[in-house]
Design an enzyme around this catalytic site. Structure first.
Site, PDB file in Angstrom:
ATOM      1  N   LYS A 136      24.753  -5.559 -27.199  1.00 52.03           N
ATOM      2  CA  LYS A 136      24.194  -4.202 -27.261  1.00 52.03           C
ATOM      3  C   LYS A 136      23.038  -4.125 -26.276  1.00 52.03           C
ATOM      4  O   LYS A 136      22.444  -5.156 -25.937  1.00 52.03           O
ATOM      5  CB  LYS A 136      23.687  -3.904 -28.679  1.00 52.03           C
ATOM      6  CG  LYS A 136      23.493  -2.443 -28.977  1.00 52.03           C
ATOM      7  CD  LYS A 136      24.795  -1.747 -29.370  1.00 52.03           C
ATOM      8  CE  LYS A 136      24.616  -0.252 -29.465  1.00 52.03           C
ATOM      9  NZ  LYS A 136      25.814   0.431 -29.943  1.00 52.03           N
ATOM     10  N   ASP A 164      26.117   5.024 -26.214  1.00 57.36           N
ATOM     11  CA  ASP A 164      25.621   5.088 -27.592  1.00 57.36           C
ATOM     12  C   ASP A 164      24.687   6.299 -27.594  1.00 57.36           C
ATOM     13  O   ASP A 164      24.815   7.183 -26.732  1.00 57.36           O
ATOM     14  CB  ASP A 164      24.894   3.780 -27.979  1.00 57.36           C
ATOM     15  CG  ASP A 164      24.579   3.696 -29.473  1.00 57.36           C
ATOM     16  OD1 ASP A 164      25.497   3.426 -30.260  1.00 57.36           O
ATOM     17  OD2 ASP A 164      23.423   3.928 -29.866  1.00 57.36           O
TER      18      ASP A 164
HETATM   19  P1  NDP Z   1      24.353  11.034 -29.647  1.00 58.55           P
HETATM   20  O1  NDP Z   1      23.177  10.752 -28.795  1.00 58.55           O
HETATM   21  O2  NDP Z   1      25.516  11.732 -29.036  1.00 58.55           O
HETATM   22  O3  NDP Z   1      23.938  11.850 -30.956  1.00 58.55           O
HETATM   23  C1  NDP Z   1      23.024  11.337 -31.878  1.00 58.55           C
HETATM   24  C2  NDP Z   1      22.731  12.428 -32.892  1.00 58.55           C
HETATM   25  O4  NDP Z   1      21.884  11.880 -33.895  1.00 58.55           O
HETATM   26  C3  NDP Z   1      21.988  13.600 -32.314  1.00 58.55           C
HETATM   27  O5  NDP Z   1      22.329  14.752 -33.024  1.00 58.55           O
HETATM   28  C4  NDP Z   1      20.531  13.211 -32.528  1.00 58.55           C
HETATM   29  O6  NDP Z   1      19.674  14.345 -32.577  1.00 58.55           O
HETATM   30  C5  NDP Z   1      20.597  12.524 -33.863  1.00 58.55           C
HETATM   31  N1  NDP Z   1      19.541  11.500 -33.918  1.00 58.55           N
HETATM   32  C6  NDP Z   1      19.389  10.420 -33.128  1.00 58.55           C
HETATM   33  N2  NDP Z   1      18.307   9.703 -33.468  1.00 58.55           N
HETATM   34  C7  NDP Z   1      17.757  10.361 -34.486  1.00 58.55           C
HETATM   35  C8  NDP Z   1      16.615  10.113 -35.279  1.00 58.55           C
HETATM   36  N3  NDP Z   1      15.822   9.044 -35.088  1.00 58.55           N
HETATM   37  N4  NDP Z   1      16.362  10.992 -36.269  1.00 58.55           N
HETATM   38  C9  NDP Z   1      17.185  12.055 -36.488  1.00 58.55           C
HETATM   39  N5  NDP Z   1      18.286  12.325 -35.766  1.00 58.55           N
HETATM   40  C10 NDP Z   1      18.553  11.503 -34.780  1.00 58.55           C
HETATM   41  O7  NDP Z   1      24.802   9.619 -30.251  1.00 58.55           O
HETATM   42  P2  NDP Z   1      26.198   9.215 -30.908  1.00 58.55           P
HETATM   43  O8  NDP Z   1      26.780  10.375 -31.607  1.00 58.55           O
HETATM   44  O9  NDP Z   1      26.988   8.501 -29.871  1.00 58.55           O
HETATM   45  O10 NDP Z   1      25.727   8.105 -31.960  1.00 58.55           O
HETATM   46  C11 NDP Z   1      25.423   8.421 -33.322  1.00 58.55           C
HETATM   47  C12 NDP Z   1      25.483   7.159 -34.165  1.00 58.55           C
HETATM   48  O11 NDP Z   1      26.802   6.591 -34.087  1.00 58.55           O
HETATM   49  C13 NDP Z   1      24.530   6.031 -33.752  1.00 58.55           C
HETATM   50  O12 NDP Z   1      24.150   5.308 -34.896  1.00 58.55           O
HETATM   51  C14 NDP Z   1      25.427   5.132 -32.882  1.00 58.55           C
HETATM   52  O13 NDP Z   1      24.949   3.816 -32.813  1.00 58.55           O
HETATM   53  C15 NDP Z   1      26.719   5.234 -33.681  1.00 58.55           C
HETATM   54  N6  NDP Z   1      27.932   4.875 -32.953  1.00 58.55           N
HETATM   55  C16 NDP Z   1      28.283   5.537 -31.809  1.00 58.55           C
HETATM   56  C17 NDP Z   1      29.442   5.201 -31.153  1.00 58.55           C
HETATM   57  C18 NDP Z   1      29.938   5.966 -29.985  1.00 58.55           C
HETATM   58  O14 NDP Z   1      31.076   5.742 -29.578  1.00 58.55           O
HETATM   59  N7  NDP Z   1      29.173   6.896 -29.416  1.00 58.55           N
HETATM   60  C19 NDP Z   1      30.269   4.057 -31.598  1.00 58.55           C
HETATM   61  C20 NDP Z   1      29.865   3.490 -32.874  1.00 58.55           C
HETATM   62  C21 NDP Z   1      28.711   3.880 -33.490  1.00 58.55           C
HETATM   63  P3  NDP Z   1      18.801  14.689 -31.284  1.00 58.55           P
HETATM   64  O15 NDP Z   1      19.757  15.106 -30.236  1.00 58.55           O
HETATM   65  O16 NDP Z   1      17.893  15.773 -31.732  1.00 58.55           O
HETATM   66  O17 NDP Z   1      18.076  13.417 -30.957  1.00 58.55           O
END
Ligand code: NDP
Length: 450
Positions: free
Chosen positions: A125, A165
């Site tokens: 990672k 991510d």
């Molecule tokens: P994105 O950046 O596309 O979206 C993340 C979302 O979560 C946004 O809506 C963001 O809001 C919100 N968010 C992030 N950090 C915080 C925080 N500290 N507090 C509140 N809201 C938060 O990321 P992904 O959708 O790709 O990832 C989401 C989760 O899924 C993570 O845990 C990631 O590790 C996991 N994941 C992702 C994969 C992938 O293929 N993308 C694969 C496997 C797991 P805002 O925009 O306002 O920050």
């Protein structure tokens, strides 16, 4: 369970102040107890001691120039955790909260998740404490180029293959790939999550969200239930949340919430997916703007959240999909969900439920799909992208989606059957952790002390 205590104490000395990393290690070690007790070989080969220490940790300076001509400096990371099963594989996260603890917890979880997919990929990672919010396209490009100026020497299609991510999507992957190609002269499959124009795979963008819904579907099928007609809570409004919502609609369910870091949106008649995509994928603005298009929806700003949890989880529903970030679902949230009659939780995000929240789900004996199993569809489809790149082929959407479904079914069955083998049939945390561990640990033993 002195070995858990001893391991954490040792980690606190060798890797100080890494709370999220200790949390991930403790959660996994806790469920490995039955297999460690009955298998002397893991102790003899010091498997736990070797697994909790990354094979390599790369930390580096990322200097770049902003639009005002000021020099900015961020900290970059790549943790190459375990390569027993294949090249290190795992995403890059760009978010201001990124530090060694966050990247190590994600990398550690990734080892077991990747093993569970049944595909030949190790765990890693990376990322940076860079905040992409409010940055211009030029600033994002210059940051990505500087990040790769150091990282390029450590990655490659057969040694370490990063992906996206939080904060890293197709745009960032494009800039990083471009700089990698310029520095190395190689046009190879060193990243996944690439644009469809130049080596990306269909379904990769959708895979984590779709996979998380397939996982829920398989859990429900075993209870003679289905997704059709079920009301669903989704947190997050990024890549994983959007495609979770899309697949839920396709399978006849009704997602009524989503959230970003500013607040939670509740729409009783169902979140409008087209509006959500326009706001988050195209215009990249705050979720609150949704109300301009749908005044009948409700928005709860973070300042109005309950002090002991997240607003999303306080709406009654049958299914829950945490898809935002780590520790976003507390013990109190879990108790509220259970009291409101939730029957299944499938985690799109990594470690979104605190350990106490997980205990609540397990004690209530509801269907609970932990992230390392339920969100493995993303990394699995990344491996399908690598396979297409290596064989110079392009598979259709239907072909990749079908493979994704089969992989998610196999992950679910593997976790379920392993849980049953160890006498706790409903405990997919135990099942997923032991199934993933066994594969990696046995491969490590076969490969000698390296
Ligand atoms: P994105 O950046 O596309 O979206 C993340 C979302 O979560 C946004 O809506 C963001 O809001 C919100 N968010 C992030 N950090 C915080 C925080 N500290 N507090 C509140 N809201 C938060 O990321 P992904 O959708 O790709 O990832 C989401 C989760 O899924 C993570 O845990 C990631 O590790 C996991 N994941 C992702 C994969 C992938 O293929 N993308 C694969 C496997 C797991 P805002 O925009 O306002 O920050």
């Amino acid at each position: 369970m002195t070995y858990i205590h001893d391991t954490i104490v040792k980690l606190q000395k060798t890797s100080p102040a890494q709370a999220e990393f200790y949390q991930a290690v403790e959660e996994i070690l806790d469920s490995l107890q039955p297999i460690l007790e009955t298998n002397e070989k893991y102790k003899k080969h010091a498997i736990i001691e070797r697994m909790v220490e990354p094979e390599r940790q790369i930390m580096f300076r990322v200097p770049w120039v902003d639009d005002q001509g000021n020099v900015q400096v961020n900290k970059g990371y790549r943790i190459e955790f375990n390569s027993a099963l294949g090249p290190y594989k795992g995403g890059l996260r760009f978010h201001p909260s990124v530090n060694a603890s966050i990247i190590k917890f994600l990398g550690f979880e990734q080892i077991f998740k990747n093993a569970l997919t049944g595909l030949p990929i190790g765990g890693g990672k990376g990322g940076a404490n860079f905040d992409p919010k409010g940055k211009s396209d030029g600033e994002i490009m210059r940051f990505c180029q500087s990040f790769i100026n150091e990282l390029y020497r450590h990655i490659g299609p057969t040694c370490d293959v990063p992906a996206g991510d939080i904060g890293v999507g197709a745009r960032e992957i494009g800039y990083m790939f471009g700089q990698y190609k310029r520095l190395t002269g190689n046009y190879d499959g060193v990243f996944t999550g690439k644009s469809l124009l130049w080596g990306g795979s269909l379904v990769r963008k959708e895979a984590t969200g779709y996979g998380c819904v397939y996982f829920a579907q398989y859990m429900l099928e075993d209870q003679n239930q289905s997704l059709a007609g079920k009301t669903c809570l989704v947190s997050g409004a990024g890549n994983v949340a959007i495609y979770t919502i899309e697949k839920l609609y396709e399978l006849g369910a009704l997602p009524i919430t989503c959230s970003d870091s500013s607040g939670t949106l509740y729409h009783e008649t169902g979140i409008n997916l087209a509006t959500l995509k326009e706001l988050k994928e195209v215009r990249k603005v705050r979720l609150e703007e949704y109300l301009l298009h749908h005044p009948d929806a409700r928005y709860i700003p973070v300042s109005d959240y309950p002090t002991d949890g997240h607003a999303v989880w306080r709406f009654p529903a049958e299914l829950a999909f945490p898809c935002a970030t780590q520790n976003e679902l507390t013990e109190q949230d879990a108790q509220t969900l259970v009291a409101n009659g939730v029957i299944a939780v499938s985690e799109g995000a990594n470690m979104p439920s605190t350990q106490d929240a997980v205990e609540v789900f397990l004690n209530a004996k509801i269907c609970y799909g932990p992230g390392k199993a339920a969100n493995a569809g993303g990394v699995a489809t990344s491996q399908l992208e690598m396979a297409q790149n290596a064989s110079m082929q392009t598979w259709s959407f239907a072909e990749v989606d079908e493979k994704l479904k089969v992989i998610m079914k196999n992950i679910y069955r593997n976790a379920r059957d392993t849980a049953a083998e160890f006498g706790e049939p409903h405990n997919l945390v135990l099942g997923a952790n032991i199934a993933g561990f066994r594969k990696v640990a046995d491969a490590m033993i076969e490969q000698g002390v390296v």
